[in-house]
Design a protein around this motif. Structure first.
Motif, mmCIF file in Angstrom:
data_model
loop_
_atom_site.group_PDB
_atom_site.id
_atom_site.type_symbol
_atom_site.label_atom_id
_atom_site.label_comp_id
_atom_site.label_asym_id
_atom_site.label_seq_id
_atom_site.Cartn_x
_atom_site.Cartn_y
_atom_site.Cartn_z
ATOM 1 N N ASP A 16 -20.276 -24.999 29.662
ATOM 2 C CA ASP A 16 -19.309 -25.107 28.555
ATOM 3 C C ASP A 16 -18.476 -26.376 28.771
ATOM 4 O OD1 ASP A 16 -17.264 -24.805 26.728
ATOM 5 O OD2 ASP A 16 -16.484 -22.945 27.593
ATOM 6 N N ILE A 17 -18.427 -27.232 27.774
ATOM 7 C CA ILE A 17 -17.693 -28.494 27.889
ATOM 8 C C ILE A 17 -16.191 -28.263 28.129
ATOM 9 C CG2 ILE A 17 -17.339 -28.755 25.377
ATOM 10 C CD1 ILE A 17 -18.245 -31.656 27.719
ATOM 11 N N ASN A 31 -14.972 -33.242 14.181
ATOM 12 C CA ASN A 31 -15.129 -33.438 12.727
ATOM 13 C C ASN A 31 -14.191 -34.578 12.340
ATOM 14 O OD1 ASN A 31 -12.447 -32.045 12.133
ATOM 15 N ND2 ASN A 31 -13.601 -30.369 13.052
ATOM 16 N N GLY A 37 -12.928 -26.646 14.761
ATOM 17 C CA GLY A 37 -14.114 -26.348 13.946
ATOM 18 C C GLY A 37 -14.955 -25.347 14.697
ATOM 19 N N GLY A 38 -16.277 -25.451 14.563
ATOM 20 C CA GLY A 38 -17.161 -24.581 15.327
ATOM 21 C C GLY A 38 -17.632 -25.300 16.578
ATOM 22 N N GLY A 39 -18.614 -24.754 17.267
ATOM 23 C CA GLY A 39 -19.292 -25.397 18.390
ATOM 24 C C GLY A 39 -18.335 -25.990 19.418
ATOM 25 N N VAL A 40 -18.614 -27.228 19.795
ATOM 26 C CA VAL A 40 -17.832 -27.929 20.822
ATOM 27 C C VAL A 40 -16.363 -28.058 20.401
ATOM 28 C CG1 VAL A 40 -17.507 -30.220 21.850
ATOM 29 C CG2 VAL A 40 -19.784 -29.198 21.787
ATOM 30 N N ALA A 121 -23.775 -32.760 23.830
ATOM 31 C CA ALA A 121 -24.849 -33.429 23.080
ATOM 32 C C ALA A 121 -24.384 -33.616 21.627
ATOM 33 C CB ALA A 121 -26.125 -32.597 23.147
ATOM 34 N N SER A 123 -23.678 -34.379 17.883
ATOM 35 C CA SER A 123 -24.472 -34.305 16.631
ATOM 36 C C SER A 123 -25.655 -33.341 16.649
ATOM 37 C CB SER A 123 -25.007 -35.685 16.194
ATOM 38 O OG SER A 123 -24.001 -36.444 15.563
ATOM 39 N N THR A 124 -25.945 -32.705 17.810
ATOM 40 C CA THR A 124 -27.177 -31.903 17.873
ATOM 41 C C THR A 124 -26.998 -30.433 17.466
ATOM 42 O OG1 THR A 124 -26.879 -31.305 20.214
ATOM 43 C CG2 THR A 124 -28.068 -33.359 19.743
ATOM 44 N N GLY A 125 -25.789 -30.079 17.029
ATOM 45 C CA GLY A 125 -25.550 -28.704 16.564
ATOM 46 C C GLY A 125 -25.452 -28.683 15.050
ATOM 47 N N ALA A 126 -24.245 -28.495 14.543
ATOM 48 C CA ALA A 126 -24.026 -28.408 13.091
ATOM 49 C C ALA A 126 -24.505 -29.662 12.365
ATOM 50 C CB ALA A 126 -22.538 -28.188 12.823
ATOM 51 N N PHE A 127 -24.500 -30.805 13.029
ATOM 52 C CA PHE A 127 -24.889 -32.068 12.367
ATOM 53 C C PHE A 127 -26.398 -32.329 12.394
ATOM 54 C CE2 PHE A 127 -20.481 -34.405 12.601
ATOM 55 C CZ PHE A 127 -19.980 -33.496 11.689
HETATM 56 N N1 AR6 Z 1 -20.074 -26.624 25.423
HETATM 57 C C1 AR6 Z 1 -21.128 -27.487 25.455
HETATM 58 N N2 AR6 Z 1 -21.989 -27.632 24.437
HETATM 59 C C2 AR6 Z 1 -21.795 -26.855 23.339
HETATM 60 C C3 AR6 Z 1 -20.713 -25.931 23.236
HETATM 61 C C4 AR6 Z 1 -19.832 -25.825 24.349
HETATM 62 N N3 AR6 Z 1 -18.788 -24.989 24.354
HETATM 63 N N4 AR6 Z 1 -20.785 -25.323 22.008
HETATM 64 C C5 AR6 Z 1 -21.853 -25.839 21.388
HETATM 65 N N5 AR6 Z 1 -22.469 -26.752 22.184
HETATM 66 P P1 AR6 Z 1 -21.681 -29.060 17.608
HETATM 67 P P2 AR6 Z 1 -22.086 -31.573 16.119
HETATM 68 C C6 AR6 Z 1 -23.654 -27.606 21.906
HETATM 69 O O1 AR6 Z 1 -22.080 -28.276 16.396
HETATM 70 O O2 AR6 Z 1 -23.526 -31.308 15.891
HETATM 71 C C7 AR6 Z 1 -18.212 -28.590 14.476
HETATM 72 O O3 AR6 Z 1 -17.999 -27.476 13.691
HETATM 73 C C8 AR6 Z 1 -24.502 -27.212 20.725
HETATM 74 O O4 AR6 Z 1 -25.501 -26.284 21.124
HETATM 75 O O5 AR6 Z 1 -20.493 -28.617 18.355
HETATM 76 O O6 AR6 Z 1 -21.664 -32.960 16.528
HETATM 77 C C9 AR6 Z 1 -17.232 -29.726 14.208
HETATM 78 O O7 AR6 Z 1 -16.052 -29.237 13.623
HETATM 79 C C10 AR6 Z 1 -25.110 -28.546 20.320
HETATM 80 O O8 AR6 Z 1 -26.256 -28.827 21.110
HETATM 81 O O9 AR6 Z 1 -21.419 -30.620 17.239
HETATM 82 C C11 AR6 Z 1 -17.994 -30.648 13.286
HETATM 83 O O10 AR6 Z 1 -17.772 -30.347 11.914
HETATM 84 C C12 AR6 Z 1 -24.037 -29.569 20.696
HETATM 85 O O11 AR6 Z 1 -23.153 -28.895 21.577
HETATM 86 C C13 AR6 Z 1 -19.418 -30.398 13.618
HETATM 87 O O12 AR6 Z 1 -19.501 -29.112 14.202
HETATM 88 C C14 AR6 Z 1 -23.229 -30.121 19.514
HETATM 89 O O13 AR6 Z 1 -22.969 -29.088 18.582
HETATM 90 C C15 AR6 Z 1 -19.961 -31.386 14.631
HETATM 91 O O14 AR6 Z 1 -21.335 -31.174 14.791
#
Ligand code: AR6
Length: 173
Positions: A16-17, A31, A37-40, A121, A123-127
């Motif tokens: 976890d970052i 964002n 937001g979600g994710g990171v 990583a 951009s590799t999640g929601a983006f």
């Molecule tokens: N620690 C490490 N990696 C993670 C974690 C964590 N806690 N949570 C998710 N990941 P993302 P993006 C991975 O969606 O694609 C947000 O909602 C995940 O599996 O966080 O740049 C923002 O508000 C993926 O591989 O970032 C923006 O609107 C990677 O981290 C948007 O999402 C990135 O996923 C940004 O999208």
């Protein structure tokens, strides 16, 4: 997994970052509005507390490829560097914009005398950026920037899933 390029430690961890206690800075996959937001971004803002969003508000909005710096608030890290990655298939050219994230984050860290920095990583999640392509961009950019660094001693990549960790650590080694 650990290696080194030009005397700089390059590490790859699964985790976890928001739990990288021994890093001076962590990077947020933000964002444009620098809001929770979600994710990171969600994990970082939840751990940092409301003060992070408050500090970030005057710096928003940011553009794809851009990086800005804030304090770490309740995080174990002194700084957070916020990068807006490209939305895959929308923000073009996506490889250059993603490379700008890594380059700008490292140069900003360097300017602030930061010795250790952990990246997710971007951009590799929601983006939607495919993990393998994103890995290649990140590794290529790190190799290009590392010879210019004087203050940064450790660069860590933190991957959430085992599959992403395997791809990233293979590329780095
Ligand atoms: N620690 C490490 N990696 C993670 C974690 C964590 N806690 N949570 C998710 N990941 P993302 P993006 C991975 O969606 O694609 C947000 O909602 C995940 O599996 O966080 O740049 C923002 O508000 C993926 O591989 O970032 C923006 O609107 C990677 O981290 C948007 O999402 C990135 O996923 C940004 O999208």
């Amino acid at each position: 997994m650990k290696t080194s390029i030009h005397g700089i430690n390059i590490e790859c961890y699964r985790g976890d970052i928001a739990s990288q206690h021994d890093m001076t800075a962590i990077v947020n996959a933000a964002n444009a509005q620098l809001r929770i937001g979600g994710g990171v971004a969600g994990a970082i803002h939840r751990a940092a507390g409301y003060g992070l969003e408050k500090e970030c508000r005057p710096m928003a909005p940011i553009n794809p490829g851009e990086a800005v710096i804030s304090g770490g608030h309740n995080l174990p890290n002194k700084y957070v560097i916020h990068c807006l990655g490209p939305v895959y298939g929308k923000d073009k050219p996506e490889d250059k914009l993603l490379a700008n994230c890594y380059r700008n984050a490292l140069l900003l860290a360097e300017e602030n005398n930061i010795d250790s920095i952990a990246f997710p990583a971007i951009s590799t999640g929601a983006f939607g950026y495919p993990i393998k392509e994103a890995t290649d961009v990140a590794v290529k950019t790190i190799k290009e920037v590392v010879p210019k660094l004087k203050n940064i001693k450790t660069i860590r990549f933190v991957l959430f899933s085992q599959e992403d960790y395997d791809i990233w650590s293979n590329a780095l080694s």
